[in-house]
Design a protein around this motif. Structure first.
Motif, PDB file in Angstrom:
ATOM      1  N   ALA A 104       2.615  10.605  -1.196  1.00 52.50           N
ATOM      2  CA  ALA A 104       1.750  11.213  -0.180  1.00 52.50           C
ATOM      3  C   ALA A 104       2.630  11.904   0.861  1.00 52.50           C
ATOM      4  O   ALA A 104       3.520  11.280   1.435  1.00 52.50           O
ATOM      5  CB  ALA A 104       0.883  10.141   0.465  1.00 52.50           C
TER       6      ALA A 104
ATOM      7  N   PRO B 229       3.153   3.836   7.840  1.00 58.28           N
ATOM      8  CA  PRO B 229       1.737   3.482   7.936  1.00 58.28           C
ATOM      9  C   PRO B 229       1.388   3.314   9.411  1.00 58.28           C
ATOM     10  O   PRO B 229       2.256   3.476  10.273  1.00 58.28           O
ATOM     11  CB  PRO B 229       1.660   2.135   7.230  1.00 58.28           C
ATOM     12  CG  PRO B 229       2.980   1.494   7.532  1.00 58.28           C
ATOM     13  CD  PRO B 229       3.990   2.622   7.722  1.00 58.28           C
TER      14      PRO B 229
ATOM     15  N   THR C 192       3.116   9.343  -7.910  1.00 56.24           N
ATOM     16  CA  THR C 192       2.852  10.368  -6.905  1.00 56.24           C
ATOM     17  C   THR C 192       3.314   9.893  -5.530  1.00 56.24           C
ATOM     18  O   THR C 192       3.469   8.701  -5.299  1.00 56.24           O
ATOM     19  CB  THR C 192       1.335  10.669  -6.819  1.00 56.24           C
ATOM     20  OG1 THR C 192       0.650   9.420  -6.681  1.00 56.24           O
ATOM     21  CG2 THR C 192       0.844  11.391  -8.042  1.00 56.24           C
TER      22      THR C 192
ATOM     23  N   ARG D 264      -9.456  10.768   0.937  1.00 58.94           N
ATOM     24  CA  ARG D 264      -9.881  10.147   2.199  1.00 58.94           C
ATOM     25  C   ARG D 264     -10.372  11.236   3.139  1.00 58.94           C
ATOM     26  O   ARG D 264      -9.688  12.232   3.341  1.00 58.94           O
ATOM     27  CB  ARG D 264      -8.700   9.382   2.841  1.00 58.94           C
ATOM     28  CG  ARG D 264      -9.087   8.716   4.166  1.00 58.94           C
ATOM     29  CD  ARG D 264      -8.003   7.784   4.676  1.00 58.94           C
ATOM     30  NE  ARG D 264      -6.921   8.502   5.311  1.00 58.94           N
ATOM     31  CZ  ARG D 264      -5.790   7.918   5.754  1.00 58.94           C
ATOM     32  NH1 ARG D 264      -5.615   6.617   5.585  1.00 58.94           N
ATOM     33  NH2 ARG D 264      -4.850   8.636   6.318  1.00 58.94           N
TER      34      ARG D 264
ATOM     35  N   ILE E 233      -6.787  12.962   3.161  1.00 64.67           N
ATOM     36  CA  ILE E 233      -5.862  12.875   2.019  1.00 64.67           C
ATOM     37  C   ILE E 233      -6.448  13.647   0.838  1.00 64.67           C
ATOM     38  O   ILE E 233      -7.573  13.376   0.399  1.00 64.67           O
ATOM     39  CB  ILE E 233      -5.590  11.412   1.604  1.00 64.67           C
ATOM     40  CG1 ILE E 233      -5.043  10.617   2.800  1.00 64.67           C
ATOM     41  CG2 ILE E 233      -4.610  11.365   0.433  1.00 64.67           C
ATOM     42  CD1 ILE E 233      -4.714   9.168   2.478  1.00 64.67           C
TER      43      ILE E 233
ATOM     44  N   ILE F  56       2.547   7.084   3.584  1.00 65.07           N
ATOM     45  CA  ILE F  56       2.649   8.531   3.722  1.00 65.07           C
ATOM     46  C   ILE F  56       4.063   8.876   4.186  1.00 65.07           C
ATOM     47  O   ILE F  56       4.616   8.222   5.075  1.00 65.07           O
ATOM     48  CB  ILE F  56       1.592   9.036   4.719  1.00 65.07           C
ATOM     49  CG1 ILE F  56       0.194   8.852   4.110  1.00 65.07           C
ATOM     50  CG2 ILE F  56       1.849  10.503   5.089  1.00 65.07           C
ATOM     51  CD1 ILE F  56      -0.958   9.168   5.040  1.00 65.07           C
TER      52      ILE F  56
ATOM     53  N   ASP G 126       0.891  -1.137   0.000  1.00 65.01           N
ATOM     54  CA  ASP G 126       0.000   0.000   0.000  1.00 65.01           C
ATOM     55  C   ASP G 126       0.937   1.196   0.000  1.00 65.01           C
ATOM     56  O   ASP G 126       1.941   1.158   0.683  1.00 65.01           O
ATOM     57  CB  ASP G 126      -0.755  -0.026   1.336  1.00 65.01           C
ATOM     58  CG  ASP G 126      -2.191   0.346   1.181  1.00 65.01           C
ATOM     59  OD1 ASP G 126      -2.610   0.592   0.056  1.00 65.01           O
ATOM     60  OD2 ASP G 126      -2.879   0.388   2.209  1.00 65.01           O
ATOM     61  N   PRO G 127       0.618   2.243  -0.758  1.00 64.60           N
ATOM     62  CA  PRO G 127       1.531   3.385  -0.703  1.00 64.60           C
ATOM     63  C   PRO G 127       1.549   3.999   0.694  1.00 64.60           C
ATOM     64  O   PRO G 127       0.513   4.053   1.355  1.00 64.60           O
ATOM     65  CB  PRO G 127       0.954   4.345  -1.731  1.00 64.60           C
ATOM     66  CG  PRO G 127      -0.451   3.921  -1.949  1.00 64.60           C
ATOM     67  CD  PRO G 127      -0.537   2.463  -1.631  1.00 64.60           C
TER      68      PRO G 127
ATOM     69  N   ALA H 298      -7.935   6.311  -3.533  1.00 60.46           N
ATOM     70  CA  ALA H 298      -6.782   5.965  -2.713  1.00 60.46           C
ATOM     71  C   ALA H 298      -6.327   4.552  -3.057  1.00 60.46           C
ATOM     72  O   ALA H 298      -7.085   3.614  -2.907  1.00 60.46           O
ATOM     73  CB  ALA H 298      -7.149   6.062  -1.247  1.00 60.46           C
ATOM     74  N   PRO H 299      -5.097   4.438  -3.537  1.00 63.21           N
ATOM     75  CA  PRO H 299      -4.606   3.115  -3.890  1.00 63.21           C
ATOM     76  C   PRO H 299      -4.552   2.224  -2.661  1.00 63.21           C
ATOM     77  O   PRO H 299      -4.592   2.687  -1.538  1.00 63.21           O
ATOM     78  CB  PRO H 299      -3.205   3.367  -4.412  1.00 63.21           C
ATOM     79  CG  PRO H 299      -3.148   4.806  -4.692  1.00 63.21           C
ATOM     80  CD  PRO H 299      -4.115   5.460  -3.773  1.00 63.21           C
TER      81      PRO H 299
ATOM     82  N   VAL I  24      -1.193  14.485  -1.897  1.00 65.45           N
ATOM     83  CA  VAL I  24      -0.632  13.558  -2.888  1.00 65.45           C
ATOM     84  C   VAL I  24      -0.148  14.389  -4.077  1.00 65.45           C
ATOM     85  O   VAL I  24      -0.932  15.095  -4.712  1.00 65.45           O
ATOM     86  CB  VAL I  24      -1.699  12.522  -3.309  1.00 65.45           C
ATOM     87  CG1 VAL I  24      -1.222  11.697  -4.485  1.00 65.45           C
ATOM     88  CG2 VAL I  24      -2.053  11.617  -2.126  1.00 65.45           C
TER      89      VAL I  24
HETATM   90  P1  AMP Z   1      -2.293   5.517   6.279  1.00 63.20           P
HETATM   91  O1  AMP Z   1      -3.448   4.528   6.175  1.00 63.20           O
HETATM   92  O2  AMP Z   1      -2.585   6.686   7.157  1.00 63.20           O
HETATM   93  O3  AMP Z   1      -1.007   4.843   6.550  1.00 63.20           O
HETATM   94  O4  AMP Z   1      -2.157   6.150   4.834  1.00 63.20           O
HETATM   95  C1  AMP Z   1      -1.849   5.389   3.722  1.00 63.20           C
HETATM   96  C2  AMP Z   1      -2.865   5.692   2.687  1.00 63.20           C
HETATM   97  O5  AMP Z   1      -2.526   6.895   2.009  1.00 63.20           O
HETATM   98  C3  AMP Z   1      -2.879   4.639   1.598  1.00 63.20           C
HETATM   99  O6  AMP Z   1      -3.629   3.504   1.946  1.00 63.20           O
HETATM  100  C4  AMP Z   1      -3.496   5.397   0.459  1.00 63.20           C
HETATM  101  O7  AMP Z   1      -4.898   5.361   0.587  1.00 63.20           O
HETATM  102  C5  AMP Z   1      -2.998   6.834   0.675  1.00 63.20           C
HETATM  103  N1  AMP Z   1      -1.893   7.157  -0.236  1.00 63.20           N
HETATM  104  C6  AMP Z   1      -0.585   7.042   0.015  1.00 63.20           C
HETATM  105  N2  AMP Z   1       0.139   7.375  -1.070  1.00 63.20           N
HETATM  106  C7  AMP Z   1      -0.735   7.720  -2.021  1.00 63.20           C
HETATM  107  C8  AMP Z   1      -0.622   8.149  -3.379  1.00 63.20           C
HETATM  108  N3  AMP Z   1       0.587   8.298  -3.963  1.00 63.20           N
HETATM  109  N4  AMP Z   1      -1.748   8.398  -4.062  1.00 63.20           N
HETATM  110  C9  AMP Z   1      -2.957   8.287  -3.467  1.00 63.20           C
HETATM  111  N5  AMP Z   1      -3.137   7.860  -2.200  1.00 63.20           N
HETATM  112  C10 AMP Z   1      -2.047   7.586  -1.484  1.00 63.20           C
END
Ligand code: AMP
Ligand code: MG
Length: 346
Positions: free
Chosen positions: A124, A147, A122, A205, A188, A67, A64-65, A236-237, A105
């Motif tokens: 985050a 994460p 991209t 998000r 997000i 932050i 998962d991408p 959101a990927p 993002v």
């Molecule tokens: P978190 O759940 O707070 O760790 O945040 C991670 C979430 O940020 C991921 O599951 C995605 O939904 C969102 N996210 C992270 N990078 C990207 C990106 N490059 N484009 C869109 N959403 C992203």
């Protein structure tokens, strides 16, 4: 592994502790660090192997991408290339909501490893309110990719005790700053240009920075809905198969079973270790190994996206064959990505 807990006062005089934590991150360790929303499991964002450890500790079945946490808004340009037409909007958002629970993002710089963005173009970016994450990132001199500090499918932890229950024995250190003040994941936003040519944001998000708070600053497009995610062009990927996928057909194949090539098609092989019976066949125009020799899943995870991209770009390969990987630990995450890439072509 023994999991140590260091208590910090926020705000307080914790500089020495933060330097110690930054040293651990610099060595490639992963550490649980609080933000105002939830506790994050942080790694040096520029160290792909360390980021792989984050997925391993969380037992995440797919990438998962993540932050990237920055010490301040000025460091945004270390990881993101803000298009000139969006610079004004990004500045306004940053001035209004950073430090705080807002993630932007933006187009990524090439120094950000693929494993951080799941191969997306991209990245985050966030500047959290919490001094621990910001000051550790500052002491490290790199952004921290993080994460939530829980095992896959579990609830995000908002106290150090909850992190200990989730990841105790799997990580060397938890920075304990007490309970998180927001306890809800960050909002997000993806800045974009709307159909009238005006700067706007896609709300990817919902979170503490609400639509009401955004009103007056910019137009908000496409409320993300968990019930109808496919209805929205940007999402959101991690929830959709929208990660990097090769443009060429990709076939998954058992590394011990013979492969029968179709005459006239030129194949390239993505092998795990490069020494399987499949890799010994002489039907490959090109072979790439994810972790040559002994095979380390963490190394393979770090190289996966780059190898897929390299295969995609080769003019001498028409169809990509990828070996099925061991479905343990990070192997699950990689198989998830490979299955999605294979499914795209049905
Ligand atoms: P978190 O759940 O707070 O760790 O945040 C991670 C979430 O940020 C991921 O599951 C995605 O939904 C969102 N996210 C992270 N990078 C990207 C990106 N490059 N484009 C869109 N959403 C992203
Ligand atoms: Mg999470």
């Amino acid at each position: 592994m023994e999991t140590r807990v260091i208590e910090v006062e926020v705000p307080g005089r914790n500089e020495e502790t933060y330097r110690e934590v930054a040293d651990m991150l610099r060595r490639g360790d992963i550490v649980a660090i609080p933000t105002e929303t939830v506790y994050g499991l942080g790694a040096d964002a520029f160290n792909a192997e360390a980021v792989a450890k984050v997925f391993e500790a969380k037992e995440r079945p797919s990438f998962d991408p993540l932050i990237c946490h920055l010490p301040n808004a000025a460091s945004l340009s270390d990881i993101a290339d803000v298009p000139p037409e969006l610079q004004g909007l990004v500045n306004r958002l940053a001035e209004t909501f950073w430090p705080g629970p807002m993630t932007l993002v933006l187009p990524r710089k090439s120094c950000v490893p693929d494993i951080v963005t799941s191969g997306l173009p991209t990245v985050a970016c966030r500047v959290t309110q919490h001094e621990s994450m910001r000051k550790i990132a500052k002491a490290l001199g790199h952004p921290i990719a993080a994460p939530s500090a829980n095992r896959f499918g579990h609830i995000s932890p908002t106290t150090a005790q909850a992190v200990m229950k989730e990841l105790g024995g799997r990580i060397p250190l938890i920075v304990d700053a007490g309970a998180c003040s927001e306890g809800l994941e960050s909002t997000i936003l993806q800045p974009c240009i709307d159909e009238k040519g005006k700067p706007a944001v896609h709300l990817l998000r919902e979170g503490p920075v609400t639509r009401e708070k955004l009103r007056g600053l910019c137009r908000v497009l496409h409320k993300k809905s968990s019930t109808s995610p496919a209805a929205h062009p940007v999402n959101a990927p991690g929830q959709l198969p929208s990660h990097y996928a090769p443009t060429k057909p990709l076939i998954l194949h058992n590394p011990r079973a013979p492969f029968t090539p179709t005459p006239g098609i030129v194949y390239g092989l993505i092998s795990y270790q490069g020494n399987s019976p499949l890799a010994q066949q002489n039907c490959w125009a090109h072979t790439e190994s994810l972790s040559p020799g002994s095979g380390r899943l963490a190394e393979a995870a770090v190289r996966l996206f780059a190898v897929m991209r390299a295969m995609d770009e080769r003019e001498d390969v028409q169809v990509i064959v990828a070996e099925e990987l061991p479905e343990t630990g990070l192997g699950n995450a990689m198989m998830d990505r490979l299955c999605r890439a294979a499914a795209r072509r049905g």
